[in-house]
Write a protein that holds these residues in place. Structure first.
Motif, PDB file in Angstrom:
ATOM      1  N   GLN A  12       0.975  -1.326   0.090  1.00  0.00           N
ATOM      2  CA  GLN A  12       0.117  -0.117   0.021  1.00  0.00           C
ATOM      3  C   GLN A  12       0.773   1.145   0.119  1.00  0.00           C
ATOM      4  OE1 GLN A  12      -2.109  -0.300   3.598  1.00  0.00           O
ATOM      5  NE2 GLN A  12      -0.646   0.916   4.798  1.00  0.00           N
ATOM      6  N   THR A  13       2.082   1.102   0.135  1.00  0.00           N
ATOM      7  CA  THR A  13       3.039   2.312  -0.028  1.00  0.00           C
ATOM      8  C   THR A  13       3.949   2.422  -1.222  1.00  0.00           C
ATOM      9  OG1 THR A  13       3.078   1.903   2.544  1.00  0.00           O
ATOM     10  CG2 THR A  13       4.669   3.515   1.538  1.00  0.00           C
ATOM     11  N   SER A  14       3.863   3.530  -1.589  1.00  0.00           N
ATOM     12  CA  SER A  14       4.554   3.908  -2.868  1.00  0.00           C
ATOM     13  C   SER A  14       6.188   3.804  -2.694  1.00  0.00           C
ATOM     14  CB  SER A  14       4.327   5.095  -3.359  1.00  0.00           C
ATOM     15  OG  SER A  14       5.065   5.879  -4.624  1.00  0.00           O
ATOM     16  N   ILE A  15       6.951   3.474  -3.705  1.00  0.00           N
ATOM     17  CA  ILE A  15       8.546   3.203  -3.199  1.00  0.00           C
ATOM     18  C   ILE A  15       9.125   4.490  -3.170  1.00  0.00           C
ATOM     19  CG2 ILE A  15       8.861   3.367  -5.845  1.00  0.00           C
ATOM     20  CD1 ILE A  15      10.831   1.025  -3.388  1.00  0.00           C
ATOM     21  N   LEU A  16       8.535   5.589  -3.974  1.00  0.00           N
ATOM     22  CA  LEU A  16       9.392   6.877  -3.847  1.00  0.00           C
ATOM     23  C   LEU A  16       8.339   8.274  -3.951  1.00  0.00           C
ATOM     24  CD1 LEU A  16      12.394   7.748  -4.047  1.00  0.00           C
ATOM     25  CD2 LEU A  16      11.836   8.462  -6.439  1.00  0.00           C
ATOM     26  N   LEU A  17       7.786   8.513  -4.956  1.00  0.00           N
ATOM     27  CA  LEU A  17       6.971   9.587  -5.009  1.00  0.00           C
ATOM     28  C   LEU A  17       5.609   9.223  -3.754  1.00  0.00           C
ATOM     29  CD1 LEU A  17       5.807  12.082  -6.837  1.00  0.00           C
ATOM     30  CD2 LEU A  17       4.304  10.209  -7.830  1.00  0.00           C
ATOM     31  N   PRO A  18       5.430  10.461  -3.101  1.00  0.00           N
ATOM     32  CA  PRO A  18       4.418  10.022  -2.222  1.00  0.00           C
ATOM     33  C   PRO A  18       3.056  10.075  -2.675  1.00  0.00           C
ATOM     34  CG  PRO A  18       5.935  11.721  -1.427  1.00  0.00           C
ATOM     35  CD  PRO A  18       6.366  11.532  -2.892  1.00  0.00           C
ATOM     36  N   VAL A  19       2.074   8.969  -2.298  1.00  0.00           N
ATOM     37  CA  VAL A  19       1.029   8.565  -2.834  1.00  0.00           C
ATOM     38  C   VAL A  19       0.075   8.126  -1.813  1.00  0.00           C
ATOM     39  CG1 VAL A  19      -0.394   7.215  -4.639  1.00  0.00           C
ATOM     40  CG2 VAL A  19       1.862   8.207  -5.039  1.00  0.00           C
ATOM     41  N   PRO A  20      -1.058   8.807  -1.721  1.00  0.00           N
ATOM     42  CA  PRO A  20      -2.055   8.297  -0.443  1.00  0.00           C
ATOM     43  C   PRO A  20      -2.147   6.618  -0.518  1.00  0.00           C
ATOM     44  CG  PRO A  20      -2.921  10.207  -1.577  1.00  0.00           C
ATOM     45  CD  PRO A  20      -1.582   9.829  -2.422  1.00  0.00           C
ATOM     46  N   PRO A  21      -2.091   5.847   0.547  1.00  0.00           N
ATOM     47  CA  PRO A  21      -2.206   4.445   0.500  1.00  0.00           C
ATOM     48  C   PRO A  21      -3.434   3.951  -0.341  1.00  0.00           C
ATOM     49  CG  PRO A  21      -1.538   5.183   2.647  1.00  0.00           C
ATOM     50  CD  PRO A  21      -1.831   6.305   1.934  1.00  0.00           C
ATOM     51  N   GLY A  22      -4.567   4.662  -0.198  1.00  0.00           N
ATOM     52  CA  GLY A  22      -5.416   3.990  -0.638  1.00  0.00           C
ATOM     53  C   GLY A  22      -5.706   4.148  -2.043  1.00  0.00           C
ATOM     54  N   LEU A  23      -5.288   5.337  -2.842  1.00  0.00           N
ATOM     55  CA  LEU A  23      -4.991   5.487  -4.046  1.00  0.00           C
ATOM     56  C   LEU A  23      -3.852   4.412  -4.627  1.00  0.00           C
ATOM     57  CD1 LEU A  23      -5.283   6.795  -6.646  1.00  0.00           C
ATOM     58  CD2 LEU A  23      -3.555   8.689  -5.978  1.00  0.00           C
ATOM     59  N   TYR A  24      -2.889   4.312  -3.749  1.00  0.00           N
ATOM     60  CA  TYR A  24      -1.666   3.501  -4.400  1.00  0.00           C
ATOM     61  C   TYR A  24      -2.344   1.946  -4.640  1.00  0.00           C
ATOM     62  CZ  TYR A  24       2.743   1.278  -4.903  1.00  0.00           C
ATOM     63  OH  TYR A  24       4.040   0.361  -5.246  1.00  0.00           O
ATOM     64  N   ARG A  25      -3.072   1.358  -3.583  1.00  0.00           N
ATOM     65  CA  ARG A  25      -3.495  -0.152  -3.613  1.00  0.00           C
ATOM     66  C   ARG A  25      -4.490  -0.166  -4.813  1.00  0.00           C
ATOM     67  NH1 ARG A  25      -4.366   0.511   1.961  1.00  0.00           N
ATOM     68  NH2 ARG A  25      -6.548   1.117   1.536  1.00  0.00           N
ATOM     69  N   ALA A  26      -4.903   0.964  -5.234  1.00  0.00           N
ATOM     70  CA  ALA A  26      -6.115   0.670  -6.442  1.00  0.00           C
ATOM     71  C   ALA A  26      -5.417   0.825  -7.675  1.00  0.00           C
ATOM     72  CB  ALA A  26      -7.136   2.090  -6.314  1.00  0.00           C
ATOM     73  N   LEU A  27      -3.967   1.296  -8.021  1.00  0.00           N
ATOM     74  CA  LEU A  27      -3.322   1.634  -9.152  1.00  0.00           C
ATOM     75  C   LEU A  27      -3.030   0.228  -9.837  1.00  0.00           C
ATOM     76  CD1 LEU A  27      -0.884   4.450  -8.152  1.00  0.00           C
ATOM     77  CD2 LEU A  27      -3.043   4.612  -9.382  1.00  0.00           C
ATOM     78  N   PRO A  28      -3.352   0.188 -11.118  1.00  0.00           N
ATOM     79  CA  PRO A  28      -2.535  -0.868 -11.817  1.00  0.00           C
ATOM     80  C   PRO A  28      -1.153  -1.518 -11.640  1.00  0.00           C
ATOM     81  CG  PRO A  28      -3.902   0.517 -12.988  1.00  0.00           C
ATOM     82  CD  PRO A  28      -3.732   1.164 -12.070  1.00  0.00           C
ATOM     83  N   THR A  29      -0.883  -2.516 -11.583  1.00  0.00           N
ATOM     84  CA  THR A  29       0.566  -3.054 -11.226  1.00  0.00           C
ATOM     85  C   THR A  29       1.466  -2.154 -12.216  1.00  0.00           C
ATOM     86  OG1 THR A  29       0.081  -5.211 -10.615  1.00  0.00           O
ATOM     87  CG2 THR A  29       2.172  -4.895 -11.216  1.00  0.00           C
ATOM     88  N   TRP A  30       1.086  -2.267 -13.557  1.00  0.00           N
ATOM     89  CA  TRP A  30       2.026  -1.483 -14.604  1.00  0.00           C
ATOM     90  C   TRP A  30       2.347   0.053 -14.170  1.00  0.00           C
ATOM     91  CZ3 TRP A  30       0.748   2.739 -17.576  1.00  0.00           C
ATOM     92  CH2 TRP A  30      -0.585   3.351 -17.722  1.00  0.00           C
ATOM     93  N   VAL A  31       1.482   0.713 -13.727  1.00  0.00           N
ATOM     94  CA  VAL A  31       1.410   2.187 -13.221  1.00  0.00           C
ATOM     95  C   VAL A  31       2.738   2.266 -12.053  1.00  0.00           C
ATOM     96  CG1 VAL A  31       0.543   4.115 -12.077  1.00  0.00           C
ATOM     97  CG2 VAL A  31      -0.584   2.927 -14.099  1.00  0.00           C
ATOM     98  N   LYS A  32       2.307   1.155 -11.227  1.00  0.00           N
ATOM     99  CA  LYS A  32       3.278   0.992 -10.155  1.00  0.00           C
ATOM    100  C   LYS A  32       4.714   0.828 -10.314  1.00  0.00           C
ATOM    101  CE  LYS A  32      -0.215  -0.626  -6.771  1.00  0.00           C
ATOM    102  NZ  LYS A  32      -0.763  -1.613  -6.080  1.00  0.00           N
ATOM    103  N   ARG A  33       4.685   0.068 -11.349  1.00  0.00           N
ATOM    104  CA  ARG A  33       6.205  -0.302 -12.002  1.00  0.00           C
ATOM    105  C   ARG A  33       6.936   0.773 -12.888  1.00  0.00           C
ATOM    106  NH1 ARG A  33       6.998  -4.619  -9.206  1.00  0.00           N
ATOM    107  NH2 ARG A  33       6.435  -6.720  -9.877  1.00  0.00           N
ATOM    108  N   TRP A  34       5.868   1.124 -13.893  1.00  0.00           N
ATOM    109  CA  TRP A  34       6.949   2.031 -14.761  1.00  0.00           C
ATOM    110  C   TRP A  34       6.492   3.348 -14.565  1.00  0.00           C
ATOM    111  CZ3 TRP A  34      10.117  -1.277 -15.686  1.00  0.00           C
ATOM    112  CH2 TRP A  34      10.033  -2.663 -16.039  1.00  0.00           C
ATOM    113  N   VAL A  35       5.539   3.964 -14.106  1.00  0.00           N
ATOM    114  CA  VAL A  35       5.398   5.240 -13.735  1.00  0.00           C
ATOM    115  C   VAL A  35       5.826   5.635 -12.304  1.00  0.00           C
ATOM    116  CG1 VAL A  35       3.577   7.013 -13.365  1.00  0.00           C
ATOM    117  CG2 VAL A  35       3.425   5.381 -15.244  1.00  0.00           C
ATOM    118  N   LEU A  36       5.754   4.826 -11.174  1.00  0.00           N
ATOM    119  CA  LEU A  36       6.037   5.339  -9.825  1.00  0.00           C
ATOM    120  C   LEU A  36       7.343   4.606  -9.633  1.00  0.00           C
ATOM    121  CD1 LEU A  36       2.612   5.279  -8.193  1.00  0.00           C
ATOM    122  CD2 LEU A  36       3.868   7.064  -8.922  1.00  0.00           C
ATOM    123  N   LEU A  37       7.755   3.666 -10.587  1.00  0.00           N
ATOM    124  CA  LEU A  37       9.155   3.039 -10.503  1.00  0.00           C
ATOM    125  C   LEU A  37       9.490   2.143  -9.279  1.00  0.00           C
ATOM    126  CD1 LEU A  37      11.221   6.165 -11.272  1.00  0.00           C
ATOM    127  CD2 LEU A  37      10.430   4.615 -12.928  1.00  0.00           C
TER     128      LEU A  37
END
Length: 324
Positions: A285-310
């Motif tokens: 539930q916690t972004s690797i680097l860029l601060p993102v609200p946990p609820g929003l981060y959990r809902a994001l697609p895996t590809w966004v977490k990987r290649w946008v949020l790194l």
């Protein structure tokens, strides 16, 4: 003195690299001789302060932009050096150096890397203060790049400063040891100080390039100033792929797994604690680097977490990896 300096070192690259090498090797000699960590990080942070002040005084260009850029670097450096010195004095030593402190060339390698880090990241303010740039004049302070640079730096410095204090307070409190830090900014990012540091150096670079952006420089002077883009890019590369996130992520995962499954416990047996489950939930539930609200981060697609949020696969650690 100005004449020979302009001819031989018009962008202050030589004098700053020699100053950095001398200062860092002096720090290494002291740290190696006495085998302690009290000055290791302090020497790195304070070196930035020295280069910003040295080039500002040597260049004798006291326009608002040069003063502001130099002061912002010095403020960043003073906070970092002071905090790291305070932290190591509180804890007595730095565990990062346990495996290399007594090995001459390994320990020296750290200091050489620190030389490269300090000198490369300082380039925007060094070149801005140099006679190769100041002799061409520059626009009045207050351009869009000036304002944008200061805003980016201020956001980054605030994030880095607050996150460091939050983590220090967490470590010195009676917080449960089987749970990752999830207070304040650490609830939105697993590495908020790194994100803040990246913003700080993008801010310094953006503030420093107004002479080039406004057309006051051409030829080698413009190339030299725009070339200082290496500073924020180097910071990002080091923190994302070098001594930043990669060296912090896997050890933390291993620590929490070991709490739940000590070496003498079969993985199929019931865990000794919920540490591993707590860590996995935090990571999910916690972004690797860029601060993102946990609820929003959990809902994001895996590809966004990987290649946008790194949140790249290279940062992951699994129990199976520990058995190799």
């Amino acid at each position: 003195m100005a004449g020979p300096v302009i001819v031989l070192d018009r962008y202050y690259l030589g004098i700053t690299v020699l100053t950095t090498i001398g200062y860092q090797l002096l720090g290494f000699a002291i740290a190696w001789t006495f085998q302690f960590d009290k000055i290791t990080d302090f020497t790195g942070g304070s070196n930035f302060f020295i280069l910003a002040l040295l080039t500002l005084l040597l260049g004798q260009e006291f326009s608002a932009r040069n003063i502001v850029a130099s002061v912002l670097v010095m403020v960043w450096a003073a906070r970092l050096a002071g905090f790291l010195l305070f932290r190591v004095l509180q804890f007595g030593s730095d565990s990062r150096f346990d495996d290399i402190r007594s090995h001459f060339f390994k320990f020296l390698g750290f200091w050489v890397a620190q030389i490269v880090w300090v000198w490369t990241c300082s380039l925007p303010v060094v070149v801005l203060n140099s006679p190769g740039v100041t002799k061409h004049g520059q626009p009045s302070f207050g351009t869009a790049s000036d304002i944008l640079g200061i805003v980016i730096w201020a956001i980054g410095w605030s994030i880095e400063s607050v996150a460091d204090v939050q983590k220090f307070r967490h470590k010195t409190s009676k917080a449960p040891k089987d749970k990752p830090i999830d207070v304040g900014l650490w609830n939105w990012s697993r590495h908020p100080p790194y994100f803040g540091e990246i913003l700080c150096w993008w801010g310094i670079w953006t503030l420093s390039i107004a002479p080039s952006v406004q057309g006051y420089l051409s030829g080698s002077a413009r190339s030299a100033q725009l070339g200082t883009l290496v500073s924020p890019l180097f910071t990002m590369v080091v923190l994302l792929f070098g001594s930043g996130v990669p060296t912090a992520e896997k050890p933390v995962a291993q620590k929490f797994h070991a709490m739940s499954y000590p070496a003498d416990t079969h993985p199929q047996h019931a865990p000794h604690s919920a540490a591993w489950a707590n860590y996995q939930a935090y990571r999910a539930q916690t972004s690797i680097l860029l601060p993102v609200p946990p609820g929003l981060y959990r809902a994001l697609p895996t590809w966004v977490k990987r290649w946008v949020l790194l949140d790249l696969p290279m940062y992951e650690w699994t129990p199976a990896e520990g058995k190799e």
